[in-house]
Scaffold this active site. Structure first.
Site, PDB file in Angstrom:
ATOM      1  N   SER A   1     -21.824   2.180  52.141  1.00  0.00           N
ATOM      2  CA  SER A   1     -22.445   2.854  51.001  1.00  0.00           C
ATOM      3  C   SER A   1     -23.200   1.878  50.114  1.00  0.00           C
ATOM      4  O   SER A   1     -22.736   0.764  49.861  1.00  0.00           O
ATOM      5  CB  SER A   1     -21.377   3.552  50.156  1.00  0.00           C
ATOM      6  OG  SER A   1     -20.891   4.689  50.797  1.00  0.00           O
ATOM      7  N   GLY A   2     -24.365   2.324  49.635  1.00  0.00           N
ATOM      8  CA  GLY A   2     -25.152   1.494  48.733  1.00  0.00           C
ATOM      9  C   GLY A   2     -26.069   0.518  49.433  1.00  0.00           C
ATOM     10  O   GLY A   2     -26.994  -0.025  48.824  1.00  0.00           O
TER      11      GLY A   2
ATOM     12  N   HIS B   1     -22.668   6.330  43.486  1.00  0.00           N
ATOM     13  CA  HIS B   1     -21.262   6.627  43.786  1.00  0.00           C
ATOM     14  C   HIS B   1     -20.429   5.368  44.019  1.00  0.00           C
ATOM     15  O   HIS B   1     -19.197   5.446  44.101  1.00  0.00           O
ATOM     16  CB  HIS B   1     -21.152   7.598  44.976  1.00  0.00           C
ATOM     17  CG  HIS B   1     -21.294   6.987  46.325  1.00  0.00           C
ATOM     18  ND1 HIS B   1     -22.463   7.029  47.048  1.00  0.00           N
ATOM     19  CD2 HIS B   1     -20.396   6.335  47.103  1.00  0.00           C
ATOM     20  CE1 HIS B   1     -22.280   6.422  48.208  1.00  0.00           C
ATOM     21  NE2 HIS B   1     -21.040   5.988  48.275  1.00  0.00           N
TER      22      HIS B   1
ATOM     23  N   GLY C   1     -17.861   1.988  53.321  1.00  0.00           N
ATOM     24  CA  GLY C   1     -18.059   0.557  53.076  1.00  0.00           C
ATOM     25  C   GLY C   1     -19.503   0.141  53.237  1.00  0.00           C
ATOM     26  O   GLY C   1     -19.925  -0.893  52.723  1.00  0.00           O
TER      27      GLY C   1
ATOM     28  N   ASP D   1     -28.367   9.701  43.872  1.00  0.00           N
ATOM     29  CA  ASP D   1     -27.326   8.704  44.166  1.00  0.00           C
ATOM     30  C   ASP D   1     -27.949   7.310  44.217  1.00  0.00           C
ATOM     31  O   ASP D   1     -28.144   6.729  45.289  1.00  0.00           O
ATOM     32  CB  ASP D   1     -26.646   9.065  45.485  1.00  0.00           C
ATOM     33  CG  ASP D   1     -25.376   8.254  45.743  1.00  0.00           C
ATOM     34  OD1 ASP D   1     -24.946   7.530  44.828  1.00  0.00           O
ATOM     35  OD2 ASP D   1     -24.829   8.365  46.855  1.00  0.00           O
TER      36      ASP D   1
END
Length: 267
Positions: free
Chosen positions: A214-215, A73, A212, A119
C-alpha cells in the site's frame, strides 16, 4: 506560477527524475521477483515507531528532494513516522540507506475510507535529501494523462509475498499490465467501485500487489525512458491478493497533479 517552479525542481536536478543509474530488470515475470538493488531509487519504506522499534507499514514514492507520495489509508493519527530511503533489504544495515523524520503529513481533505476515495497523502521530510545512485525522485505524469490498456507497468514493494504470508525482506517487483477503465468497471470485475480517479493493473489471478505494498508506486516508463509514478497502491480483493478479475487498484496520480503541486507550494 509558483507550483510549476516547485515541480521543476526534481526534473532539473543533477540526476533528473525517474532515470535510475542502475536500470531495473524489466523482463516479463509470472510472479513477483526480487529487484536489482537500487534500481527503483524512488521507492521508500514508510515506518512507524512501535515501542521504540521501527516497523514497515507502507510503501511510498519520493517525488522531490523533500516530498513523498503515499496512500491516505497508510496514515494513522498519533503515530510517529519515519521514511527509509535507499533501502533494498529491510532487515539488513545498508550503507545506501537514509532515515528521515517527517515535518508534515498531508492527507487529502476528501479522503473517504468507507468508499476508498481520494486515497492519497503527501509527506514532507524534515530536511531535503541528496540525490544519489540509490535515492532519486520519480517523475510525475502530466495532469489528466490516461494509461492505455495493457500498458506494461511495474508494482514495487515489500508487501506480503502471498495472501496471508509474511512481508518481504527484499524489495519485490512484478509486471502488472494496465486494465482500462471500461474493462475494470465491468460487473464481473470491480464494477462501480472503481472511479475515473483510479487505475487498475493486473487481474490475471497470478500477480498482484498485497498488504504492505500500500502507498507504493505503479511505475510506468515514458517514451524517453524515464519512469513515472502513475499510481499509488490503494486496494485489492478481500478474498485474496491475486483474485482473478480483481486487479490491484491504484489512486491515479494524474488526477491529483494540481492537488500535489498546491500542497508542495503551501507547505
Amino acid at each position: 506560477m509558483m507550483k510549476f517552479v516547485v515541480l521543476a525542481l526534481f526534473v532539473a536536478g543533477a540526476y533528473g527524475c525517474g532515470q535510475p543509474t542502475i536500470a531495473p530488470v524489466v523482463s516479463r515475470v509470472v510472479g513477483g521477483e526480487e529487484v536489482r538493488p537500487n534500481s527503483w531509487p524512488w521507492q521508500i519504506s514508510l515506518q512507524y515507531n512501535r515501542q521504540g522499534e521501527w516497523r514497515h507499514t507502507c510503501g511510498g514514492t519520493l517525488i522531490s528532494d523533500q516530498w513523498v507520495l503515499t496512500a491516505a489509508h497508510c496514515i494513522s493519527s498519533g503515530r510517529e513516522y519515519r521514511v527509509a530511503m535507499g533501502k533494498h533489504n529491510l532487515i539488513e544495515t545498508e550503507q545506501s540507506a537514509v532515515f528521515m523524520g517527517t515535518s508534515n503529513i498531508i492527507v487529502h481533505e476528501k479522503w473517504n475510507p468507507f468508499f476508498i476515495r481520494n486515497d492519497i497523502a503527501l509527506i514532507k521530510l524534515e530536511s531535503p535529501v541528496s540525490s544519489s545512485d540509490s535515492i532519486m525522485a520519480a517523475c510525475l505524469p502530466a495532469a489528466g494523462f490516461t494509461l492505455p490498456h495493457h500498458e506494461p507497468c511495474y508494482v514495487t514493494g515489500w508487501g506480503r509475498v502471498y495472501t496471508g504470508g509474511p512481508i518481504a525482506d527484499i524489495l519485490q517487483q512484478a509486471l502488472l499490465p494496465v486494465v482500462d477503465h471500461a474493462t475494470c468497471t465491468k460487473s464481473d470485475w470491480w464494477g462501480a467501485q472503481v472511479k475515473e480517479t483510479m487505475v487498475c493493473a493486473g487481474g490475471d489471478g497470478v500477480v498482484s500487489g498485497c498488504n504492505g505494498d500500500s502507498g507504493g508506486p505503479l511505475n510506468c516508463r515514458r517514451t524517453d525512458g524515464a519512469w513515472e509514478v502513475q499510481g499509488i497502491v490503494s486496494f485489492g480483493s478481500g478474498l485474496s491478493c491475486n483474485f482473478p478479475k480483481k486487479p490491484t487498484v491504484f489512486t491515479r496520480v494524474s488526477s491529483y497533479i494540481d492537488w500535489i503541486s498546491s500542497k508542495m507550494v503551501a507547505y
